[in-house]
Design a protein around this motif. Structure first.
Motif, PDB file in Angstrom:
ATOM      1  N   ALA A  36      -0.924   6.458  -1.831  1.00 60.82           N
ATOM      2  CA  ALA A  36       1.071   6.623  -1.332  1.00 60.82           C
ATOM      3  C   ALA A  36       0.704   8.524  -0.688  1.00 60.82           C
ATOM      4  O   ALA A  36       1.935   8.914  -0.296  1.00 60.82           O
ATOM      5  N   GLN A  37       0.429   9.286  -1.441  1.00 60.56           N
ATOM      6  CA  GLN A  37       0.065  10.792  -1.946  1.00 60.56           C
ATOM      7  C   GLN A  37       0.081  11.207  -0.153  1.00 60.56           C
ATOM      8  O   GLN A  37       0.097  12.641  -0.141  1.00 60.56           O
ATOM      9  N   VAL A  43      -0.361   0.854  -0.538  1.00 57.19           N
ATOM     10  CA  VAL A  43      -0.080   1.270  -1.677  1.00 57.19           C
ATOM     11  C   VAL A  43      -0.383  -0.991  -1.823  1.00 57.19           C
ATOM     12  O   VAL A  43      -0.733  -1.224  -3.137  1.00 57.19           O
ATOM     13  N   LYS A  44       0.987  -2.106  -1.251  1.00 59.10           N
ATOM     14  CA  LYS A  44       0.418  -2.778  -1.563  1.00 59.10           C
ATOM     15  C   LYS A  44      -0.391  -3.942  -1.462  1.00 59.10           C
ATOM     16  O   LYS A  44       0.115  -5.027  -1.928  1.00 59.10           O
ATOM     17  N   GLY A  53       0.066   8.988   2.311  1.00 61.32           N
ATOM     18  CA  GLY A  53       0.940   8.915   3.620  1.00 61.32           C
ATOM     19  C   GLY A  53       0.167   7.238   3.832  1.00 61.32           C
ATOM     20  O   GLY A  53       0.546   7.374   5.326  1.00 61.32           O
ATOM     21  N   ARG A  54      -0.404   6.588   3.298  1.00 62.84           N
ATOM     22  CA  ARG A  54      -0.828   5.339   3.405  1.00 62.84           C
ATOM     23  C   ARG A  54       0.296   4.514   2.598  1.00 62.84           C
ATOM     24  O   ARG A  54      -0.386   2.886   1.740  1.00 62.84           O
ATOM     25  N   SER A  55       1.369   3.849   2.671  1.00 67.39           N
ATOM     26  CA  SER A  55       1.788   3.240   1.904  1.00 67.39           C
ATOM     27  C   SER A  55       2.012   1.984   2.178  1.00 67.39           C
ATOM     28  O   SER A  55       2.224   0.973   1.404  1.00 67.39           O
ATOM     29  N   ASP A  56       1.681   1.478   2.890  1.00 69.82           N
ATOM     30  CA  ASP A  56       0.697   0.699   4.172  1.00 69.82           C
ATOM     31  C   ASP A  56      -0.151   0.111   3.055  1.00 69.82           C
ATOM     32  O   ASP A  56      -0.396  -1.477   3.313  1.00 69.82           O
ATOM     33  N   ARG A  94      -3.006   3.071  -5.901  1.00 66.52           N
ATOM     34  CA  ARG A  94      -1.636   3.009  -5.757  1.00 66.52           C
ATOM     35  C   ARG A  94      -1.581   4.879  -5.224  1.00 66.52           C
ATOM     36  O   ARG A  94      -0.619   4.517  -3.952  1.00 66.52           O
ATOM     37  N   GLU A 124       4.518   4.435 -12.493  1.00 62.20           N
ATOM     38  CA  GLU A 124       3.197   4.932 -11.536  1.00 62.20           C
ATOM     39  C   GLU A 124       2.860   6.569 -11.630  1.00 62.20           C
ATOM     40  O   GLU A 124       3.671   7.210 -11.493  1.00 62.20           O
TER      41      GLU A 124
END
Length: 281
Positions: free
Chosen positions: A171-172, A179-180, A174-177, A167, A111
């Motif tokens: 992620a950096q 990323v997937k 704060g939107r890990s929701d 991605r 990544e």
């Protein structure tokens, strides 16, 4: 010492030497410029200074061919087209070299970090007109646009890099929701959507990304399909063109947003030939 125009044999020798050094440089292997110069002096009868100048000419020629140039041989323009022809001959004789060019870079982590996305080329940062015209003439003569488009390994690698970039960016911040939810559309569904990657802004709005990748410089022209243009128009608030350049060395990028005519000149290069019912005419 030889003087006058360089022969095809001399051009072929200096181009072969150049690509040998470029391969070493891109792979991180040590090489000796002075030793290569001495060898070329023996082969061509040219002076050391003449060969150094010619190698700088090769840097300009390969830039026009959408390839990286050797650091330390600053491009010198006003070269003869026969030199670009010699470089094109070498590439034709070594097709595997360009196909694997992007692999010359050290492999990145699974990544990788987001790319730095800079400012797109403009009239303000254009090179001198004579230099730009020579680059464009070489690009037209040797169809560098088509060559980039046909290089599937390059296109795939560029899309992969942008997929991971999107991605990592989410992620950096704060939107890990989200990323997937990023999808590599061209890989999963095939071409035809009018974009390659579906990503998101930090606010959650869709980003429809068409990736164009080159090993050349930032002004290397590129192909764009009618379908891509139509999707850009229909989804102009969401669609963007992500241009990756200098990919074999240190990938850099910029984005273009619709309307593309505000950034680039669109030139028709082919026509669709359809059969018609002449009774309707």
């Amino acid at each position: 010492m030889s003087t006058g125009d360089w022969s095809d044999m001399e051009n072929d020798a200096v181009v072969a030497s150049y690509f040998s050094m470029l391969s070493d440089e891109l792979s991180g292997r040590a090489y000796n410029k002075a030793a290569q110069n001495r060898l070329l002096q023996e082969r061509t009868g040219r002076s050391r200074g003449s060969i150094e100048f010619k190698l700088c000419n090769v840097s300009a020629a390969v830039q026009g061919l959408a390839l990286p140039e050797i650091r330390g041989y600053k491009p010198r323009f006003n070269f003869q087209m026969s030199l670009a022809e010699a470089a094109a001959r070498w590439l034709a004789q070594h097709p595997e070299w360009e196909q694997a060019l992007y692999r010359s870079r050290p492999r990145e982590i699974a990544e990788p970090q987001p790319l730095f996305v800079g400012i797109a080329p403009t009239l303000r940062n254009a090179p001198p007109p004579d230099e730009l015209e020579q680059m464009q003439r070489v690009a037209r003569r040797f169809d560098v646009v088509g060559r980039d488009a046909r290089n599937r390994a390059l296109g795939y690698a560029g899309e992969e890099r942008v997929y991971h970039h999107e991605r990592a960016h989410l992620a950096q911040h704060g939107r890990s929701d989200l990323v997937k939810e990023v999808r590599w559309v061209s890989k999963e569904d095939g071409d035809g959507a009018g974009y390659d990657i579906r990503s998101f802004t930090l606010e959650g709005r869709e980003r429809l990304i068409e990736v164009k990748t080159t090993n050349g410089w930032e002004r290397t022209p590129f192909h764009i399909s009618q379908n891509e243009l139509e999707v850009a128009q229909e989804r102009r608030e969401d669609w963007c063109l992500f241009r990756l350049y200098d990919f074999a060395r240190t990938p850099r990028a910029f984005e273009l947003r619709p309307p593309l005519e505000a950034h680039v000149s669109l030139t028709a290069t082919s026509f669709l030939a359809s059969f018609t019912d002449r009774t309707e005419q």
